[in-house]
Scaffold this motif. Structure first.
Motif, PDB file in Angstrom:
ATOM      1  N   TYR A 298    -103.276  43.350-121.449  1.00 16.01           N
ATOM      2  CA  TYR A 298    -102.355  44.087-120.579  1.00 16.01           C
ATOM      3  C   TYR A 298    -100.977  44.214-121.245  1.00 16.01           C
ATOM      4  O   TYR A 298    -100.327  45.250-121.132  1.00 16.01           O
ATOM      5  CB  TYR A 298    -102.198  43.392-119.222  1.00 16.01           C
ATOM      6  N   GLU A 299    -100.557  43.175-121.933  1.00 14.22           N
ATOM      7  CA  GLU A 299     -99.273  43.228-122.632  1.00 14.22           C
ATOM      8  C   GLU A 299     -99.270  44.315-123.699  1.00 14.22           C
ATOM      9  O   GLU A 299     -98.277  45.032-123.854  1.00 14.22           O
ATOM     10  CB  GLU A 299     -98.963  41.875-123.286  1.00 14.22           C
ATOM     11  N   GLN A 300    -100.357  44.445-124.425  1.00 16.08           N
ATOM     12  CA  GLN A 300    -100.440  45.492-125.456  1.00 16.08           C
ATOM     13  C   GLN A 300    -100.379  46.875-124.813  1.00 16.08           C
ATOM     14  O   GLN A 300     -99.684  47.771-125.304  1.00 16.08           O
ATOM     15  CB  GLN A 300    -101.714  45.335-126.273  1.00 16.08           C
ATOM     16  N   GLU A 301    -101.099  47.029-123.713  1.00 13.41           N
ATOM     17  CA  GLU A 301    -101.072  48.315-123.009  1.00 13.41           C
ATOM     18  C   GLU A 301     -99.665  48.600-122.472  1.00 13.41           C
ATOM     19  O   GLU A 301     -99.181  49.739-122.534  1.00 13.41           O
ATOM     20  CB  GLU A 301    -102.087  48.300-121.863  1.00 13.41           C
ATOM     21  N   PHE A 302     -99.003  47.576-121.968  1.00 11.87           N
ATOM     22  CA  PHE A 302     -97.630  47.701-121.477  1.00 11.87           C
ATOM     23  C   PHE A 302     -96.723  48.198-122.601  1.00 11.87           C
ATOM     24  O   PHE A 302     -95.925  49.112-122.414  1.00 11.87           O
ATOM     25  CB  PHE A 302     -97.134  46.355-120.931  1.00 11.87           C
ATOM     26  N   GLY A 303     -96.853  47.577-123.774  1.00  4.89           N
ATOM     27  CA  GLY A 303     -96.025  47.969-124.920  1.00  4.89           C
ATOM     28  C   GLY A 303     -96.235  49.418-125.320  1.00  4.89           C
ATOM     29  O   GLY A 303     -95.278  50.144-125.598  1.00  4.89           O
ATOM     30  N   THR A 304     -97.487  49.845-125.336  1.00  3.37           N
ATOM     31  CA  THR A 304     -97.810  51.232-125.692  1.00  3.37           C
ATOM     32  C   THR A 304     -97.221  52.210-124.676  1.00  3.37           C
ATOM     33  O   THR A 304     -96.574  53.201-125.046  1.00  3.37           O
ATOM     34  CB  THR A 304     -99.335  51.419-125.781  1.00  3.37           C
ATOM     35  N   LEU A 305     -97.455  51.924-123.396  1.00  2.00           N
ATOM     36  CA  LEU A 305     -96.953  52.819-122.344  1.00  2.00           C
ATOM     37  C   LEU A 305     -95.431  52.896-122.331  1.00  2.00           C
ATOM     38  O   LEU A 305     -94.865  53.988-122.216  1.00  2.00           O
ATOM     39  CB  LEU A 305     -97.448  52.359-120.965  1.00  2.00           C
ATOM     40  N   THR A 306     -94.770  51.762-122.442  1.00  2.00           N
ATOM     41  CA  THR A 306     -93.301  51.778-122.381  1.00  2.00           C
ATOM     42  C   THR A 306     -92.695  52.486-123.594  1.00  2.00           C
ATOM     43  O   THR A 306     -91.664  53.140-123.464  1.00  2.00           O
ATOM     44  CB  THR A 306     -92.719  50.357-122.231  1.00  2.00           C
ATOM     45  N   ALA A 307     -93.345  52.374-124.749  1.00  2.00           N
ATOM     46  CA  ALA A 307     -92.855  53.095-125.933  1.00  2.00           C
ATOM     47  C   ALA A 307     -92.969  54.608-125.711  1.00  2.00           C
ATOM     48  O   ALA A 307     -92.052  55.369-126.048  1.00  2.00           O
ATOM     49  CB  ALA A 307     -93.629  52.666-127.170  1.00  2.00           C
ATOM     50  N   GLU A 308     -94.093  55.047-125.133  1.00  2.00           N
ATOM     51  CA  GLU A 308     -94.278  56.476-124.849  1.00  2.00           C
ATOM     52  C   GLU A 308     -93.252  56.964-123.827  1.00  2.00           C
ATOM     53  O   GLU A 308     -92.676  58.047-123.971  1.00  2.00           O
ATOM     54  CB  GLU A 308     -95.690  56.732-124.319  1.00  2.00           C
ATOM     55  N   ILE A 309     -93.034  56.158-122.791  1.00  2.00           N
ATOM     56  CA  ILE A 309     -92.073  56.536-121.742  1.00  2.00           C
ATOM     57  C   ILE A 309     -90.670  56.652-122.331  1.00  2.00           C
ATOM     58  O   ILE A 309     -89.947  57.615-122.045  1.00  2.00           O
ATOM     59  CB  ILE A 309     -92.103  55.514-120.583  1.00  2.00           C
ATOM     60  N   THR A 310     -90.289  55.696-123.165  1.00  2.00           N
ATOM     61  CA  THR A 310     -88.959  55.729-123.789  1.00  2.00           C
ATOM     62  C   THR A 310     -88.796  56.989-124.631  1.00  2.00           C
ATOM     63  O   THR A 310     -87.762  57.674-124.555  1.00  2.00           O
ATOM     64  CB  THR A 310     -88.753  54.474-124.660  1.00  2.00           C
ATOM     65  N   ASN A 311     -89.809  57.306-125.407  1.00  5.34           N
ATOM     66  CA  ASN A 311     -89.782  58.499-126.255  1.00  5.34           C
ATOM     67  C   ASN A 311     -89.644  59.765-125.408  1.00  5.34           C
ATOM     68  O   ASN A 311     -88.787  60.616-125.670  1.00  5.34           O
ATOM     69  CB  ASN A 311     -91.047  58.537-127.118  1.00  5.34           C
ATOM     70  N   LYS A 312     -90.474  59.886-124.398  1.00  2.00           N
ATOM     71  CA  LYS A 312     -90.466  61.088-123.558  1.00  2.00           C
ATOM     72  C   LYS A 312     -89.181  61.205-122.740  1.00  2.00           C
ATOM     73  O   LYS A 312     -88.643  62.303-122.577  1.00  2.00           O
ATOM     74  CB  LYS A 312     -91.686  61.090-122.638  1.00  2.00           C
ATOM     75  N   THR A 313     -88.687  60.083-122.234  1.00  2.00           N
ATOM     76  CA  THR A 313     -87.452  60.101-121.450  1.00  2.00           C
ATOM     77  C   THR A 313     -86.281  60.582-122.304  1.00  2.00           C
ATOM     78  O   THR A 313     -85.416  61.320-121.824  1.00  2.00           O
ATOM     79  CB  THR A 313     -87.153  58.703-120.868  1.00  2.00           C
ATOM     80  N   GLY A 314     -86.274  60.195-123.560  1.00  2.00           N
ATOM     81  CA  GLY A 314     -85.225  60.642-124.465  1.00  2.00           C
ATOM     82  C   GLY A 314     -85.261  62.138-124.734  1.00  2.00           C
ATOM     83  O   GLY A 314     -84.246  62.752-125.053  1.00  2.00           O
ATOM     84  N   ARG A 315     -86.434  62.748-124.589  1.00  2.00           N
ATOM     85  CA  ARG A 315     -86.577  64.195-124.822  1.00  2.00           C
ATOM     86  C   ARG A 315     -86.214  65.037-123.599  1.00  2.00           C
ATOM     87  O   ARG A 315     -85.943  66.232-123.720  1.00  2.00           O
ATOM     88  CB  ARG A 315     -88.010  64.508-125.246  1.00  2.00           C
ATOM     89  N   ILE A 316     -86.211  64.443-122.411  1.00  2.00           N
ATOM     90  CA  ILE A 316     -85.998  65.200-121.164  1.00  2.00           C
ATOM     91  C   ILE A 316     -84.709  66.025-121.174  1.00  2.00           C
ATOM     92  O   ILE A 316     -84.752  67.218-120.855  1.00  2.00           O
ATOM     93  CB  ILE A 316     -86.056  64.273-119.926  1.00  2.00           C
ATOM     94  N   PRO A 317     -83.549  65.454-121.532  1.00  2.00           N
ATOM     95  CA  PRO A 317     -82.312  66.259-121.465  1.00  2.00           C
ATOM     96  C   PRO A 317     -82.298  67.460-122.412  1.00  2.00           C
ATOM     97  O   PRO A 317     -81.547  68.406-122.197  1.00  2.00           O
ATOM     98  CB  PRO A 317     -81.213  65.264-121.863  1.00  2.00           C
ATOM     99  N   LYS A 318     -83.128  67.433-123.437  1.00  2.00           N
ATOM    100  CA  LYS A 318     -83.138  68.515-124.421  1.00  2.00           C
ATOM    101  C   LYS A 318     -84.014  69.690-123.999  1.00  2.00           C
ATOM    102  O   LYS A 318     -83.982  70.738-124.627  1.00  2.00           O
ATOM    103  CB  LYS A 318     -83.631  67.975-125.767  1.00  2.00           C
ATOM    104  N   LEU A 319     -84.792  69.503-122.947  1.00  2.00           N
ATOM    105  CA  LEU A 319     -85.723  70.531-122.505  1.00  2.00           C
ATOM    106  C   LEU A 319     -85.210  71.248-121.267  1.00  2.00           C
ATOM    107  O   LEU A 319     -84.272  70.796-120.618  1.00  2.00           O
ATOM    108  CB  LEU A 319     -87.090  69.892-122.204  1.00  2.00           C
ATOM    109  N   SER A 320     -85.890  72.353-120.930  1.00  2.00           N
ATOM    110  CA  SER A 320     -85.559  73.073-119.702  1.00  2.00           C
ATOM    111  C   SER A 320     -86.808  73.767-119.180  1.00  2.00           C
ATOM    112  O   SER A 320     -87.833  73.848-119.858  1.00  2.00           O
ATOM    113  CB  SER A 320     -84.453  74.106-119.965  1.00  2.00           C
TER     114      SER A 320
END
Length: 146
Positions: A8-30
């Motif tokens: 579960y910890e490994q899955e948590f790490g994978t998901l949170t890395a993806e979320i961080t990446n995608k969240t950082g892209r949100i302001p640049k999109l429309s």
């Protein structure tokens, strides 16, 4: 038991890395692209919440002498989730907030310009004037007042 927790910890790490990446892209999109990304991140955040619930159940099954270590790791993951959620909310709503603030400011300026008679001196008897009170839902609504 602890091997399930570690998976579960490994899955948590994978998901949170993806979320961080995608969240950082949100302001640049429309438009639609931004909407889809926001929906995707929201879905992934829900997956992380469910994952943490599973981890919590796992910790309850771990022998008492080992439980403290796992509880502290779980607490750390919950704090990380809170930070991710706050970052997501601020980045996905910052554009909408900026636009509504700008609209309210523009409405206020419009009201001042349209309904303020600067050149006419005040008379003893006050006239009823229209007041403009902008609100987010009706930025240009005019109310009767004194």
């Amino acid at each position: 038991m602890s091997s399930d927790f570690e998976a579960y910890e490994q899955e948590f790490g994978t998901l949170t890395a993806e979320i961080t990446n995608k969240t950082g892209r949100i302001p640049k999109l429309s438009g639609e692209e931004k909407t889809q990304l926001v929906l995707n991140v929201d879905k992934q955040l829900e997956e992380v919440r469910e994952l943490l619930e599973q981890m919590d159940l796992e910790v309850r099954e771990i022998p008492v002498q080992s439980r403290g270590m796992y509880n502290s790791r779980l607490k750390s993951y919950k704090q990380e989730l809170e930070k991710l959620e706050k970052d997501f909310v601020s980045k996905s709503h910052s554009l909408a907030h900026s636009l509504s603030s700008a609209l309210l400011h523009t409405a206020s300026l419009f009201c001042l310009h349209k309904h303020t008679d600067i050149q006419t001196p005040l008379k003893k008897k006050k006239k009823k004037r229209k007041k403009c009170i902008p609100s987010p839902s009706k930025p240009y609504q005019i109310f009767e007042g004194q």
